[in-house]
Scaffold this active site. Structure first.
Site, PDB file in Angstrom:
ATOM      1  CE  LYS A  22      -1.625   1.813   3.976  1.00 55.06           C
ATOM      2  NZ  LYS A  22      -1.333   3.245   4.127  1.00 55.06           N
ATOM      3  CG  ASN A  23       2.403   2.596   3.526  1.00 47.39           C
ATOM      4  OD1 ASN A  23       1.240   2.914   3.275  1.00 47.39           O
ATOM      5  ND2 ASN A  23       2.824   2.333   4.739  1.00 47.39           N
ATOM      6  CB  CYS A 116      -4.739   6.755  10.334  1.00 46.10           C
ATOM      7  SG  CYS A 116      -5.248   5.413   9.285  1.00 46.10           S
ATOM      8  NE  ARG A 121       0.132  10.436   9.860  1.00 46.63           N
ATOM      9  CZ  ARG A 121      -0.246   9.437   9.056  1.00 46.63           C
ATOM     10  NH1 ARG A 121      -1.519   9.178   8.905  1.00 46.63           N
ATOM     11  NH2 ARG A 121       0.659   8.754   8.394  1.00 46.63           N
ATOM     12  CG  ASP A 306       3.060   1.551   9.333  1.00 50.50           C
ATOM     13  OD1 ASP A 306       3.330   1.698   8.124  1.00 50.50           O
ATOM     14  OD2 ASP A 306       2.831   2.501  10.097  1.00 50.50           O
ATOM     15  NE  ARG A 398      -6.994   4.768   4.215  1.00 56.63           N
ATOM     16  CZ  ARG A 398      -6.183   5.577   4.873  1.00 56.63           C
ATOM     17  NH1 ARG A 398      -6.542   6.033   6.060  1.00 56.63           N
ATOM     18  NH2 ARG A 398      -5.015   5.915   4.377  1.00 56.63           N
TER      19      ARG A 398
HETATM   20  C1  EPZ Z   1       4.355   6.829   6.069  1.00 57.39           C
HETATM   21  O1  EPZ Z   1       3.619   7.909   6.565  1.00 57.39           O
HETATM   22  C2  EPZ Z   1       3.378   5.664   6.024  1.00 57.39           C
HETATM   23  N1  EPZ Z   1       2.256   6.038   5.166  1.00 57.39           N
HETATM   24  C3  EPZ Z   1       2.861   5.367   7.414  1.00 57.39           C
HETATM   25  O2  EPZ Z   1       2.037   4.209   7.318  1.00 57.39           O
HETATM   26  C4  EPZ Z   1       4.049   5.033   8.297  1.00 57.39           C
HETATM   27  O3  EPZ Z   1       3.586   4.844   9.619  1.00 57.39           O
HETATM   28  C5  EPZ Z   1       5.068   6.174   8.285  1.00 57.39           C
HETATM   29  O4  EPZ Z   1       5.447   6.493   6.931  1.00 57.39           O
HETATM   30  C6  EPZ Z   1       6.303   5.732   9.053  1.00 57.39           C
HETATM   31  O5  EPZ Z   1       7.272   6.694   9.052  1.00 57.39           O
HETATM   32  C7  EPZ Z   1       2.437   6.012   3.838  1.00 57.39           C
HETATM   33  O6  EPZ Z   1       3.503   5.672   3.357  1.00 57.39           O
HETATM   34  C8  EPZ Z   1       1.250   6.395   3.006  1.00 57.39           C
HETATM   35  P1  EPZ Z   1       6.535  10.116   7.941  1.00 57.39           P
HETATM   36  P2  EPZ Z   1       4.240   9.400   6.463  1.00 57.39           P
HETATM   37  O7  EPZ Z   1       6.586  11.336   7.128  1.00 57.39           O
HETATM   38  O8  EPZ Z   1       5.104   9.478   5.282  1.00 57.39           O
HETATM   39  C9  EPZ Z   1       6.914  13.560  11.141  1.00 57.39           C
HETATM   40  C10 EPZ Z   1       0.127   2.922   7.574  1.00 57.39           C
HETATM   41  O9  EPZ Z   1      -0.340   2.408   8.593  1.00 57.39           O
HETATM   42  N2  EPZ Z   1       6.785  14.481  10.000  1.00 57.39           N
HETATM   43  O10 EPZ Z   1       7.592   9.063   7.765  1.00 57.39           O
HETATM   44  O11 EPZ Z   1       3.127  10.356   6.597  1.00 57.39           O
HETATM   45  C11 EPZ Z   1       5.630  12.776  11.401  1.00 57.39           C
HETATM   46  O12 EPZ Z   1       4.757  13.543  12.210  1.00 57.39           O
HETATM   47  C12 EPZ Z   1       0.640   4.337   7.605  1.00 57.39           C
HETATM   48  O13 EPZ Z   1       0.275   2.328   6.468  1.00 57.39           O
HETATM   49  C13 EPZ Z   1       6.981  15.839  10.207  1.00 57.39           C
HETATM   50  O14 EPZ Z   1       7.241  16.277  11.308  1.00 57.39           O
HETATM   51  O15 EPZ Z   1       5.125   9.413   7.775  1.00 57.39           O
HETATM   52  C14 EPZ Z   1       6.135  11.538  12.093  1.00 57.39           C
HETATM   53  O16 EPZ Z   1       6.319  11.780  13.464  1.00 57.39           O
HETATM   54  C15 EPZ Z   1       0.355   5.014   8.927  1.00 57.39           C
HETATM   55  N3  EPZ Z   1       6.862  16.686   9.154  1.00 57.39           N
HETATM   56  C16 EPZ Z   1       7.513  11.311  11.457  1.00 57.39           C
HETATM   57  O17 EPZ Z   1       7.867  12.542  10.815  1.00 57.39           O
HETATM   58  C17 EPZ Z   1       6.593  16.247   7.886  1.00 57.39           C
HETATM   59  O18 EPZ Z   1       6.518  17.065   6.956  1.00 57.39           O
HETATM   60  C18 EPZ Z   1       7.496  10.227  10.385  1.00 57.39           C
HETATM   61  O19 EPZ Z   1       6.448  10.530   9.493  1.00 57.39           O
HETATM   62  C19 EPZ Z   1       6.395  14.846   7.692  1.00 57.39           C
HETATM   63  C20 EPZ Z   1       6.504  13.983   8.756  1.00 57.39           C
END
Ligand code: EPZ
Length: 419
Positions: A22-23, A116, A121, A306, A398
């Site tokens: 999915k991701n 979610c 986020r 995840d 989803r």
């Molecule tokens: C991806 O989300 C995945 N989703 C998430 O999977 C997964 O949990 C996450 O990566 C793991 O890191 C998809 O790929 C669609 P991040 P993403 O940017 O990219 C902070 C699932 O269950 N951050 O890696 O949105 C954020 O708040 C989903 O399949 C900022 O501060 O996650 C978090 O604490 C849930 N500013 C950390 O970084 C930003 O601009 C990692 O988030 C972006 C992120």
């Protein structure tokens, strides 16, 4: 409203095939906006996020044909129009349209992303990267407008303050056709990032270092068509491995890339789970008593955030006490209250989850609060005595393709009802 009904206690036996990630696919589809020819994706999972992305891309003017698990996408008709908010805020990954539209048109007007509820986020790292490449960010009501005022994006040296999967991928997409070189430092290293880089390179991009913490992109003029096989979903795989260890009596999980699950598998081995690692599958036999363990999530190749929720019902069967700390999403604990309703000795204490096992779970009416919490409740329902009724199942659908069929084929007593 649709609900999942599970009559627990049936042992799982047989074989289950993991679908495409999915991701990965939620980024691959928007990235195809950059192509000036047809791109076909194989191994696309049957999940509602894909349906939403197909709807959005079609609304934008792409023509998309679906044949089994293949998607044939012709992006040539895509127009630079404001994105429809209604669809946009159904999934967080809609932010990948920013990179695709900016990279192709130098402009993107997109509704702010949904997804979610895992606590705040932000997308500040995405926007910081786009601004470094010459885009301006402004807000028009619910929508955000990114624009380079007609100029092409220019390559930039970007340091990610936080390791971010989304920001890393979005920057890679936008930089593929920018003028000059982009370097991403402190890049995320998830396998999905390598998958998107592979697609873009097969379309003619010049991306090096995907999968490490420094990624270099030399912008090119045009990106052509190609055909691409989506990598297997390591989170779906981990979810079924946890189910098999919790209540299986011989389950083979196929289409698994073992190297994507090393931290997860070593945690299972620490619990005493016996598994056989095969070529592209994992065989999980019936387990004896398992030992409680503690875990802490961290960016890849650490233990995936995840997977902390899907592994929890298995942890509840182990003997002893353990702690779970999610360093990426502190608030990713909404499944705990639901599991406690099923009789689990589990609670949230000072920003981490603490549990004591073994637990005899009892079926109960519970609600999915996010995708992976929902998966944890399905696993708990399979284990529990009696009937579990899960609501808000759209979250689960989803990210887990054909979950009812897959579990029914393994012997579970599970179905979806219209309530
Ligand atoms: C991806 O989300 C995945 N989703 C998430 O999977 C997964 O949990 C996450 O990566 C793991 O890191 C998809 O790929 C669609 P991040 P993403 O940017 O990219 C902070 C699932 O269950 N951050 O890696 O949105 C954020 O708040 C989903 O399949 C900022 O501060 O996650 C978090 O604490 C849930 N500013 C950390 O970084 C930003 O601009 C990692 O988030 C972006 C992120």
């Amino acid at each position: 409203m649709r609900k999942i009904i599970i009559n627990g206690g049936n042992p799982l036996r047989g074989e289950v095939a993991v679908s495409g990630a999915k991701n990965s696919v939620v980024a691959l589809i928007p990235a195809i906006i950059l192509a000036d020819d047809v791109v076909t994706l194989d191994g696309v999972p049957a999940i509602s996020d894909v349906d939403s992305l197909i709807d959005i891309m079609t609304l934008m003017g792409a023509s998309i044909e679906r044949e089994g698990d293949s998607l044939r996408i012709d992006p040539r008709g895509v127009k630079d129009i404001p994105m429809p908010y209604g669809k946009i805020n159904s999934l967080r990954a809609s932010y990948y349209f920013y990179g695709g539209l900016l990279g192709r048109f130098g402009q993107a007007v997109v509704g702010l992303p949904g997804g979610c509820d895992l606590g705040p986020r932000p997308i500040d790292l995405h926007l910081k990267a786009f601004e470094a490449m010459g885009a301006t960010v402004s807000y028009e009501g619910e929508a955000m407008r990114l624009s380079t005022e007609g100029k092409a994006l220019t390559g930039a040296h970007i340091y990610m303050d936080t390791v971010s999967v989304g920001a890393t991928i979005n920057t890679m997409i936008a930089a593929s056709k920018a003028k000059g070189r982009t370097v991403i430092e402190n890049a995320a290293r998830e396998p999905e990032i390598i998958d998107i880089a592979t697609l873009l390179n097969n379309m003619g991009a010049h991306i090096r270092g995907a999968g490490t913490d420094i990624i270099t992109i030399e912008g090119v003029e045009r990106l052509h068509g190609t055909r691409h096989q989506v990598i297997p979903d390591r989170i779906e795989a981990g979810t079924y491995i946890a189910m098999a260890a919790a209540i299986g009596e011989g389950v083979r999980i196929t289409n698994v890339l073992y190297e994507h699950l090393e931290s997860f598998i070593s945690k299972l081995e620490e619990m005493g789970v016996h598994m056989t690692i095969e070529e592209d599958s994992i065989f999980v036999e019936k387990q004896g008593n398992l030992k409680a363990v503690s875990l802490k999530t961290s960016p890849y190749p650490g233990f995936a955030t995840d997977l902390q929720q899907p592994i929890t019902p298995l942890l509840l069967k182990t003997h002893g006490r353990g702690k779970i700390r999610d360093t990426i999403y502190e608030k990713r604990v909404n499944h705990v209250a639901e599991l406690a309703r099923m009789g689990a000795h589990i609670s949230v204490l000072g920003g981490q989850i603490v549990y004591e096992g073994p637990n005899e779970l009892t079926g109960a009416p519970v609600k999915a609060t996010d995708l992976r919490a929902g998966a944890a409740l399905v696993t708990a329902g399979l284990i529990a005595k009696g009937q579990t009724v899960i609501s808000n199942i759209e979250f689960i659908l989803r990210g887990y393709s054909d979950i009812i069929e897959k579990l029914t084929n393994l012997g579970a007593d599970i179905k979806i009802i219209e309530d």
